[in-house]
Design a protein around this motif. Structure first.
Motif, PDB file in Angstrom:
ATOM      1  N   LEU A  78       0.843  -1.190   0.000  1.00  0.00           N
ATOM      2  CA  LEU A  78       0.000   0.000   0.000  1.00  0.00           C
ATOM      3  C   LEU A  78       0.882   1.245   0.000  1.00  0.00           C
ATOM      4  O   LEU A  78       1.986   1.240   0.542  1.00  0.00           O
ATOM      5  N   ILE A  79       0.371   2.310  -0.594  1.00  0.00           N
ATOM      6  CA  ILE A  79       1.006   3.624  -0.532  1.00  0.00           C
ATOM      7  C   ILE A  79      -0.010   4.589   0.057  1.00  0.00           C
ATOM      8  O   ILE A  79      -1.171   4.614  -0.369  1.00  0.00           O
ATOM      9  N   VAL A  80       0.425   5.380   1.026  1.00  0.00           N
ATOM     10  CA  VAL A  80      -0.480   6.339   1.654  1.00  0.00           C
ATOM     11  C   VAL A  80       0.204   7.703   1.718  1.00  0.00           C
ATOM     12  O   VAL A  80       1.437   7.793   1.766  1.00  0.00           O
ATOM     13  N   VAL A  81      -0.601   8.745   1.715  1.00  0.00           N
ATOM     14  CA  VAL A  81      -0.100  10.111   1.777  1.00  0.00           C
ATOM     15  C   VAL A  81      -0.770  10.824   2.938  1.00  0.00           C
ATOM     16  O   VAL A  81      -1.984  10.673   3.169  1.00  0.00           O
ATOM     17  N   GLN A  82       0.024  11.592   3.676  1.00  0.00           N
ATOM     18  CA  GLN A  82      -0.460  12.389   4.797  1.00  0.00           C
ATOM     19  C   GLN A  82      -0.063  13.840   4.581  1.00  0.00           C
ATOM     20  O   GLN A  82       1.084  14.142   4.254  1.00  0.00           O
ATOM     21  N   HIS A  83      -1.044  14.761   4.801  1.00  0.00           N
ATOM     22  CA  HIS A  83      -0.719  16.179   4.612  1.00  0.00           C
ATOM     23  C   HIS A  83      -1.676  17.066   5.392  1.00  0.00           C
ATOM     24  O   HIS A  83      -2.902  16.919   5.298  1.00  0.00           O
ATOM     25  N   ASN A  84      -1.099  17.967   6.181  1.00  0.00           N
ATOM     26  CA  ASN A  84      -1.873  19.085   6.727  1.00  0.00           C
ATOM     27  C   ASN A  84      -1.908  20.119   5.613  1.00  0.00           C
ATOM     28  O   ASN A  84      -0.934  20.825   5.367  1.00  0.00           O
ATOM     29  N   ALA A  85      -3.042  20.202   4.931  1.00  0.00           N
ATOM     30  CA  ALA A  85      -3.129  21.012   3.716  1.00  0.00           C
ATOM     31  C   ALA A  85      -3.150  22.505   3.990  1.00  0.00           C
ATOM     32  O   ALA A  85      -2.928  23.309   3.074  1.00  0.00           O
ATOM     33  N   GLY A  86      -3.414  22.888   5.246  1.00  0.00           N
ATOM     34  CA  GLY A  86      -3.411  24.306   5.598  1.00  0.00           C
ATOM     35  C   GLY A  86      -4.744  24.964   5.322  1.00  0.00           C
ATOM     36  O   GLY A  86      -5.278  24.885   4.211  1.00  0.00           O
ATOM     37  N   ASP A  87      -5.292  25.647   6.335  1.00  0.00           N
ATOM     38  CA  ASP A  87      -6.612  26.255   6.162  1.00  0.00           C
ATOM     39  C   ASP A  87      -6.572  27.525   5.323  1.00  0.00           C
ATOM     40  O   ASP A  87      -7.619  28.093   4.993  1.00  0.00           O
ATOM     41  N   GLU A  88      -5.366  27.980   4.950  1.00  0.00           N
ATOM     42  CA  GLU A  88      -5.246  29.145   4.075  1.00  0.00           C
ATOM     43  C   GLU A  88      -4.575  28.787   2.752  1.00  0.00           C
ATOM     44  O   GLU A  88      -4.054  29.652   2.051  1.00  0.00           O
ATOM     45  N   ASN A  89      -4.590  27.517   2.411  1.00  0.00           N
ATOM     46  CA  ASN A  89      -3.956  27.048   1.173  1.00  0.00           C
ATOM     47  C   ASN A  89      -4.656  27.674  -0.035  1.00  0.00           C
ATOM     48  O   ASN A  89      -5.856  27.464  -0.238  1.00  0.00           O
ATOM     49  N   PRO A  90      -3.931  28.429  -0.865  1.00  0.00           N
ATOM     50  CA  PRO A  90      -4.575  29.104  -1.991  1.00  0.00           C
ATOM     51  C   PRO A  90      -4.738  28.231  -3.227  1.00  0.00           C
ATOM     52  O   PRO A  90      -5.356  28.664  -4.210  1.00  0.00           O
ATOM     53  N   ASP A  91      -4.192  27.008  -3.203  1.00  0.00           N
ATOM     54  CA  ASP A  91      -4.183  26.184  -4.416  1.00  0.00           C
ATOM     55  C   ASP A  91      -4.559  24.730  -4.119  1.00  0.00           C
ATOM     56  O   ASP A  91      -3.707  23.829  -4.197  1.00  0.00           O
ATOM     57  N   PRO A  92      -5.823  24.453  -3.799  1.00  0.00           N
ATOM     58  CA  PRO A  92      -6.223  23.065  -3.551  1.00  0.00           C
ATOM     59  C   PRO A  92      -5.960  22.145  -4.738  1.00  0.00           C
ATOM     60  O   PRO A  92      -5.516  21.008  -4.555  1.00  0.00           O
ATOM     61  N   ALA A  93      -6.228  22.605  -5.952  1.00  0.00           N
ATOM     62  CA  ALA A  93      -6.039  21.749  -7.122  1.00  0.00           C
ATOM     63  C   ALA A  93      -4.565  21.370  -7.288  1.00  0.00           C
ATOM     64  O   ALA A  93      -4.234  20.194  -7.540  1.00  0.00           O
ATOM     65  N   GLY A  94      -3.667  22.337  -7.157  1.00  0.00           N
ATOM     66  CA  GLY A  94      -2.245  22.033  -7.260  1.00  0.00           C
ATOM     67  C   GLY A  94      -1.781  21.122  -6.141  1.00  0.00           C
ATOM     68  O   GLY A  94      -0.924  20.251  -6.341  1.00  0.00           O
ATOM     69  N   THR A  95      -2.330  21.311  -4.943  1.00  0.00           N
ATOM     70  CA  THR A  95      -2.000  20.458  -3.808  1.00  0.00           C
ATOM     71  C   THR A  95      -2.379  19.019  -4.097  1.00  0.00           C
ATOM     72  O   THR A  95      -1.584  18.097  -3.877  1.00  0.00           O
ATOM     73  N   VAL A  96      -3.574  18.813  -4.618  1.00  0.00           N
ATOM     74  CA  VAL A  96      -4.031  17.454  -4.920  1.00  0.00           C
ATOM     75  C   VAL A  96      -3.148  16.809  -5.982  1.00  0.00           C
ATOM     76  O   VAL A  96      -2.807  15.617  -5.893  1.00  0.00           O
ATOM     77  N   ARG A  97      -2.751  17.552  -6.996  1.00  0.00           N
ATOM     78  CA  ARG A  97      -1.879  16.985  -8.035  1.00  0.00           C
ATOM     79  C   ARG A  97      -0.572  16.478  -7.423  1.00  0.00           C
ATOM     80  O   ARG A  97      -0.065  15.409  -7.797  1.00  0.00           O
ATOM     81  N   THR A  98      -0.041  17.211  -6.480  1.00  0.00           N
ATOM     82  CA  THR A  98       1.177  16.774  -5.800  1.00  0.00           C
ATOM     83  C   THR A  98       0.937  15.510  -4.990  1.00  0.00           C
ATOM     84  O   THR A  98       1.754  14.580  -4.997  1.00  0.00           O
ATOM     85  N   LEU A  99      -0.190  15.450  -4.313  1.00  0.00           N
ATOM     86  CA  LEU A  99      -0.466  14.340  -3.400  1.00  0.00           C
ATOM     87  C   LEU A  99      -0.738  13.029  -4.129  1.00  0.00           C
ATOM     88  O   LEU A  99      -0.455  11.954  -3.590  1.00  0.00           O
ATOM     89  N   VAL A 100      -1.283  13.074  -5.318  1.00  0.00           N
ATOM     90  CA  VAL A 100      -1.640  11.837  -6.026  1.00  0.00           C
ATOM     91  C   VAL A 100      -0.600  11.439  -7.060  1.00  0.00           C
ATOM     92  O   VAL A 100      -0.800  10.469  -7.803  1.00  0.00           O
ATOM     93  N   ALA A 101       0.522  12.140  -7.107  1.00  0.00           N
ATOM     94  CA  ALA A 101       1.537  11.858  -8.122  1.00  0.00           C
ATOM     95  C   ALA A 101       2.080  10.437  -8.025  1.00  0.00           C
ATOM     96  O   ALA A 101       2.448   9.831  -9.042  1.00  0.00           O
ATOM     97  N   ASP A 102       2.137   9.882  -6.805  1.00  0.00           N
ATOM     98  CA  ASP A 102       2.639   8.517  -6.614  1.00  0.00           C
ATOM     99  C   ASP A 102       1.520   7.478  -6.626  1.00  0.00           C
ATOM    100  O   ASP A 102       1.748   6.325  -6.259  1.00  0.00           O
ATOM    101  N   ALA A 103       0.328   7.871  -7.058  1.00  0.00           N
ATOM    102  CA  ALA A 103      -0.838   6.976  -7.108  1.00  0.00           C
ATOM    103  C   ALA A 103      -1.079   6.268  -5.777  1.00  0.00           C
ATOM    104  O   ALA A 103      -1.161   5.037  -5.716  1.00  0.00           O
TER     105      ALA A 103
END
Length: 311
Positions: A97-122
């Motif tokens: 299994l591969i899992v990702v953990q991230h405190n995305a930040g409540d002021e993160n201005p780029d949710p879409a870019g954040t998600v692209r980073t998080l799913v890069a390793d499938a």
């Protein structure tokens, strides 16, 4: 032939004795700090204590004090004993299994870019903290179709490639906080390897106080989380979260009594501008966390981590 002064052999002298009295206490103290667990602050800075060794060694080399130099090497030996193994590359660790953990930040201005980073390793699972109600639609829209299974409770969320069952909030509120403090959830992931209970948690922050760092609320959250983990009927359990503590912090004792991680101290996640500690974690029971590494920085003040787990 006269030996040039700069390359003369180290010799015992008053200079040696002075250097010895400086180097020995520093060496013993640094070695003790590295080997003996401390409170909430010491585990955070322990990996960085090794930085004190090179300047001390250079000074003693300049002073040409061999005996004191040996004392100065004490903290280097202790540092290598505690952290040296983490300098070796993990390579392509075997995993199920591969899992990702991230405190995305409540002021993160780029949710879409954040998600692209998080799913890069499938990854199979992606856990997020500090997801505000206003940001939920943006994150939901950004995840690819293969992450159709997700659950959100309060400010924590879990996206999964596999069906999720029994999704529910997890009450880890410290004493004195109201019902609007919702920073925990539990779900069961129906993976090809069988059911796995998955926890997502965001423990209370550590705050400066009159007597130093105030960890009371965080420790209270950790105790409640530990009790839930101990009572979980599932054999296999994964915990992902911002725990506001390093692995060796005694405050995480109620958690580490039931789960384990890879033990590496070098996948630093906070603060993102100059990471000095890993306070975001992946723990597991009846699975082995074989490797943890950081992902590229996002719009958060934390850096995400990806972990590989093996049954």
């Amino acid at each position: 032939m006269r030996i040039p002064k700069p390359v003369r052999t180290f010799g015992a002298s008053r200079r040696d004795r002075i250097a010895w009295f400086v180097a020995l206490p520093v060496g013993v103290l640094a070695s003790a700090l590295l080997i003996v667990p401390g409170g909430s602050l010491l585990p955070t800075v322990r990996p960085w204590l090794g930085l004190a060794v090179p300047p001390l060694v250079l000074i003693l080399l300049w002073r040409r004090s061999r005996i004191a130099l040996l004392a100065a090497l004490l903290p280097l030996a202790a540092w290598l004993a505690v952290f040296g193994g983490h300098l070796l590359p993990d390579g392509d660790a075997p995993h199920d299994l591969i899992v990702v953990q991230h405190n995305a930040g409540d002021e993160n201005p780029d949710p879409a870019g954040t998600v692209r980073t998080l799913v890069a390793d499938a990854p199979d699972l992606v856990a997020l903290e500090e997801i505000t109600p206003e940001a939920v639609p943006a994150y939901t829209a950004a995840f690819p179709a293969e992450y159709a299974h997700h659950t959100i409770h309060g400010t924590v969320a879990l996206w999964s490639r596999h069906p999720l069952a029994e999704a529910a909030p997890l009450d880890i509120r410290p004493a004195g906080l109201g019902d609007d403090w919702n920073r925990g959830l539990r779900a069961v992931a129906r993976t090809p390897h069988g059911d796995i209970a998955v926890y997502v948690a965001h423990l209370s922050s550590v705050r400066p106080g009159p007597a130093g760092l105030d960890t009371a609320r965080r420790d209270d959250s950790a105790r409640k989380l530990g009790a839930a983990l101990a009572a979980d009927p599932n054999k296999r359990v994964i915990l992902l979260g911002d725990l506001n503590a390093t692995v060796t912090d005694p405050g995480l004792g109620p958690v580490t009594a039931h789960l384990a991680t890879d033990g590496s101290d070098f996948a630093f996640t906070f603060p993102a501008v100059l990471p000095i500690a890993r306070i975001d974690h992946v723990f597991a029971r009846s699975l082995t966390v074989t490797a943890v590494r950081t992902l590229p920085r996002t719009g958060s003040d934390h850096i995400p981590i990806v972990a590989r787990l093996r049954l």
